[in-house]
Design an enzyme around this catalytic site. Sequence first.
Site, PDB file in Angstrom:
ATOM      1  N   ASN A 124     -26.570 -28.807 -11.535  1.00  0.00           N
ATOM      2  CA  ASN A 124     -27.075 -27.385 -11.749  1.00  0.00           C
ATOM      3  C   ASN A 124     -27.170 -26.503 -10.448  1.00  0.00           C
ATOM      4  OD1 ASN A 124     -28.859 -25.150 -13.018  1.00  0.00           O
ATOM      5  ND2 ASN A 124     -30.056 -26.019 -11.388  1.00  0.00           N
TER       6      ASN A 124
ATOM      7  N   TYR B 188     -17.606 -16.253  -6.390  1.00  0.00           N
ATOM      8  CA  TYR B 188     -18.526 -16.827  -7.201  1.00  0.00           C
ATOM      9  C   TYR B 188     -17.869 -17.123  -8.523  1.00  0.00           C
ATOM     10  CZ  TYR B 188     -22.790 -17.910 -10.124  1.00  0.00           C
ATOM     11  OH  TYR B 188     -23.495 -18.114 -10.905  1.00  0.00           O
TER      12      TYR B 188
ATOM     13  N   LYS C 245     -17.175 -20.868 -10.062  1.00  0.00           N
ATOM     14  CA  LYS C 245     -17.704 -21.204 -11.574  1.00  0.00           C
ATOM     15  C   LYS C 245     -16.498 -21.509 -12.378  1.00  0.00           C
ATOM     16  CE  LYS C 245     -22.148 -21.329 -10.764  1.00  0.00           C
ATOM     17  NZ  LYS C 245     -22.681 -22.645 -10.861  1.00  0.00           N
TER      18      LYS C 245
ATOM     19  N   THR D 244     -26.496 -13.612 -17.828  1.00  0.00           N
ATOM     20  CA  THR D 244     -27.462 -13.165 -16.557  1.00  0.00           C
ATOM     21  C   THR D 244     -28.879 -13.820 -17.124  1.00  0.00           C
ATOM     22  OG1 THR D 244     -26.152 -11.411 -16.246  1.00  0.00           O
ATOM     23  CG2 THR D 244     -28.357 -11.395 -15.198  1.00  0.00           C
ATOM     24  N   VAL D 245     -29.370 -14.841 -16.320  1.00  0.00           N
ATOM     25  CA  VAL D 245     -30.530 -15.483 -16.662  1.00  0.00           C
ATOM     26  C   VAL D 245     -31.564 -15.044 -15.652  1.00  0.00           C
ATOM     27  CG1 VAL D 245     -31.620 -17.621 -17.138  1.00  0.00           C
ATOM     28  CG2 VAL D 245     -29.009 -17.493 -17.383  1.00  0.00           C
TER      29      VAL D 245
END
Length: 255
Positions: free
Chosen positions: A91, A156, A160, A188-189
């Site tokens: 993670n 980014y 990913k 989006t967290v």
Amino acid sequence: MTQGMRRLEGKRVVVTGAGSGIGRAIALRMASEGARVVLADVDEGAARKVAAEIEGETLVHQVDVRRADEVEALVGRVVEEWGGLDVMVNNAGVGVAATAPDTTEEDYDRMMDVCVRGTFLGMKYAIPAIRDSGGGSVINMSSIAALVGLTDRAVYCAAKGAILSMTRACAMDHIGEGVRVNCIAPGTVDTPWVARITAGYDDPEEARARMRARQPHGRLVRPDEIAAMAAYLASEEAESVVGACMVVDGGVTAR
Ligand SMILES: NC(=O)c1ccc[n+]([C@@H]2O[C@H](COP(=O)([O-])OP(=O)(O)OC[C@H]3O[C@@H](n4cnc5c(N)ncnc54)[C@H](O)[C@@H]3O)[C@@H](O)[C@H]2O)c1
């Protein structure tokens, strides 16, 4: 909601980046379902704080996922202390908000190293350990950045995307050994990470409002919603889920 679900009883789990945000939520959720969790983070103090929130058995392990010797030692420790490994959650990740022309080479290296090398090393050492423990699950943290062209996230997105491709390849290589490899693509967290990214804009509050506005369901995704997906992927309920990219994004990629 999920009170009392105990799908992960006794499973030995490593979560990298467990000291904050999504990793913390995954560690808490898996522990609440009966797993024994190794909280691995470069920030050992943060991992310790999360461990203090968990009633079940935990280990705290400082690791920089960019370093092969440290990732090897992390996997070695859980095998030594708990006799094997069932679930690896790769993670840990970092991101910088920038276009390609605006990205420094240092930021390029940092994003690629933590996200891609870190996930690679996590699989390099965890997959044999999981295989030798009778099979299990690897969960990599990709992003919707792998699936759509997000503005201001050039490298980014590349990092990913690499995680998504590597997830599929490893899923094919190791399914015969009983190791299921999948990834999650969060939208989006709401984590400390979002606060850091928005802080880089002239008007952080406006940047945050823009993030919210691009969510069709009208809010940011909660870390516990990503954790619920991770717990599912770790469980036997997901036995036919192989090489998948599980999107949890409030509808962004459906647009
Ligand atoms: N928050 C989001 O909107 C979002 C969306 C999609 C994907 N993700 C991904 O989810 C993962 C977690 O993100 P988050 O929002 O919880 O971030 P966060 O910054 O809140 O937490 C990341 C954790 O990783 C740790 N870490 C950083 N570099 C490390 C290294 N080299 N070795 C070990 N640990 C390291 C940090 O110390 C921190 O505890 C990342 O891979 C991120 O790319 C986040």
